[in-house]
Design a protein around this motif. Sequence first.
Motif, PDB file in Angstrom:
ATOM      1  N   GLU A 125       0.829  -1.202   0.000  1.00 11.38           N
ATOM      2  CA  GLU A 125       0.000   0.000   0.000  1.00 11.38           C
ATOM      3  C   GLU A 125       0.866   1.255   0.000  1.00 11.38           C
ATOM      4  O   GLU A 125       2.023   1.232   0.383  1.00 11.38           O
ATOM      5  N   LYS A 126       0.250   2.343  -0.413  1.00 13.51           N
ATOM      6  CA  LYS A 126       0.935   3.626  -0.455  1.00 13.51           C
ATOM      7  C   LYS A 126       1.392   4.017   0.944  1.00 13.51           C
ATOM      8  O   LYS A 126       0.660   3.882   1.915  1.00 13.51           O
ATOM      9  N   GLN A 127       2.630   4.499   1.053  1.00  8.90           N
ATOM     10  CA  GLN A 127       3.158   4.960   2.327  1.00  8.90           C
ATOM     11  C   GLN A 127       3.180   6.485   2.358  1.00  8.90           C
ATOM     12  O   GLN A 127       3.268   7.138   1.321  1.00  8.90           O
ATOM     13  N   GLU A 152       7.052   9.073 -11.586  1.00 12.35           N
ATOM     14  CA  GLU A 152       5.886   9.754 -11.042  1.00 12.35           C
ATOM     15  C   GLU A 152       6.321  11.115 -10.512  1.00 12.35           C
ATOM     16  O   GLU A 152       7.197  11.200  -9.659  1.00 12.35           O
ATOM     17  N   GLU A 196      -4.143  10.074  -7.928  1.00 14.21           N
ATOM     18  CA  GLU A 196      -2.787   9.574  -8.150  1.00 14.21           C
ATOM     19  C   GLU A 196      -1.797  10.724  -8.332  1.00 14.21           C
ATOM     20  O   GLU A 196      -2.120  11.752  -8.921  1.00 14.21           O
ATOM     21  N   TRP A 197      -0.605  10.513  -7.798  1.00 12.93           N
ATOM     22  CA  TRP A 197       0.532  11.436  -7.856  1.00 12.93           C
ATOM     23  C   TRP A 197       0.431  12.561  -6.828  1.00 12.93           C
ATOM     24  O   TRP A 197       1.403  13.289  -6.619  1.00 12.93           O
ATOM     25  N   GLN A 244       0.934  14.238  -3.550  1.00 11.19           N
ATOM     26  CA  GLN A 244       1.859  13.969  -2.451  1.00 11.19           C
ATOM     27  C   GLN A 244       1.618  14.872  -1.247  1.00 11.19           C
ATOM     28  O   GLN A 244       1.862  14.478  -0.104  1.00 11.19           O
ATOM     29  N   ASN A 273      -5.108   9.530   3.542  1.00 12.29           N
ATOM     30  CA  ASN A 273      -4.733   9.095   2.191  1.00 12.29           C
ATOM     31  C   ASN A 273      -3.221   9.024   1.996  1.00 12.29           C
ATOM     32  O   ASN A 273      -2.745   8.965   0.870  1.00 12.29           O
ATOM     33  N   ASN A 274      -2.467   9.021   3.118  1.00  8.51           N
ATOM     34  CA  ASN A 274      -1.001   8.975   3.060  1.00  8.51           C
ATOM     35  C   ASN A 274      -0.421  10.107   2.225  1.00  8.51           C
ATOM     36  O   ASN A 274       0.479   9.914   1.403  1.00  8.51           O
TER      37      ASN A 274
END
Length: 330
Positions: A15-17, A144, A167-168, A170, A217-218
Amino acid sequence: MSSMVHPNTALFNAEKQLPVIPSCEHFAGSEKLITKALELQDKFGPIFDITCDCEDGAQAGKEKEHAEMIARVLSSDLNKHNMAGVRIHDYSHDHWRADIDILMPAIGDRVAYFTLPKTNNAVNIQEMVDYIKAKAKEHGIEREIPIHVLIETHGALKEAWEIAAIEWVQVLDFGMMDFVSDHQGAIPASCMRSPGQFEHPLLARAKVDMVTAALANNVVPSHNVTLDLKNPYQTYKDAERARNDFGFLRMWSIYPTQIKSIVDAMKPDYSEVNDACNILIAAQDNHWGPIQYDGELHDRATYRYYWQLLQRAQVTGLDIPQEAQKRFFD
């Protein structure tokens, strides 16, 4: 040896960190200020990011020349750390696509991020991200590229969860001054400063809501600027309160003396860093099973906390004990 499994492998699945990035983001608009910021970054080390501003930094009618200047400076040897991003124009501005058209072929392989301001909804951000992705692909850029989104309108705050899930993305940045202005006088100007910026119910609610959406959502939540340019201690106290009371992991700087104040305020406590090193070393030696440390039980839940803390300490330039440095970062 299984005992030497790295924490990134042992503690997280696919999973996304939450990204571990510098806690300070310094804004610069003109060529002179961008150059000075890059020189400071080289002097201080890679402990803060620089945001080059195409939005408020560009003179009306000279948007193309301004974007070309940023592309030239960031593609030069001055940009030693590749830790500079660019705030482009907002979705309603005619030039936002042209910003990307100019910047992507010149610095798409080394730009740290693109910041998208003044959004009103997730649909517009998705369209902008899709355009950035398409231009990256067109120019053979496979990585990315992180996207930072300013939450500074009612609409953006309402859809912060949807924006953070794109997506993308941050970072979510809280844009306090535009957010206050968007209330059309309902929030007094004094609340653009402390203590009002933390205590006015509308601002406190907005900050908590945005931070919650980001962390769920990290995504990294980033705090607004301190307007007082000449008082580094005020910046320090604002950053400290943003970090400790509201959960922000990053903050904007708009004046060189603010950079170190923000970094210092958001550094992990060094006693916790030592605990993190001892706990993680013992855990790694125990194949990441439960351990006792200082009379307390620790397992994967606390290991994840201390690993994230140790990574933040490393990014902010704190000295990491040699054994932990060797095991986890070298």
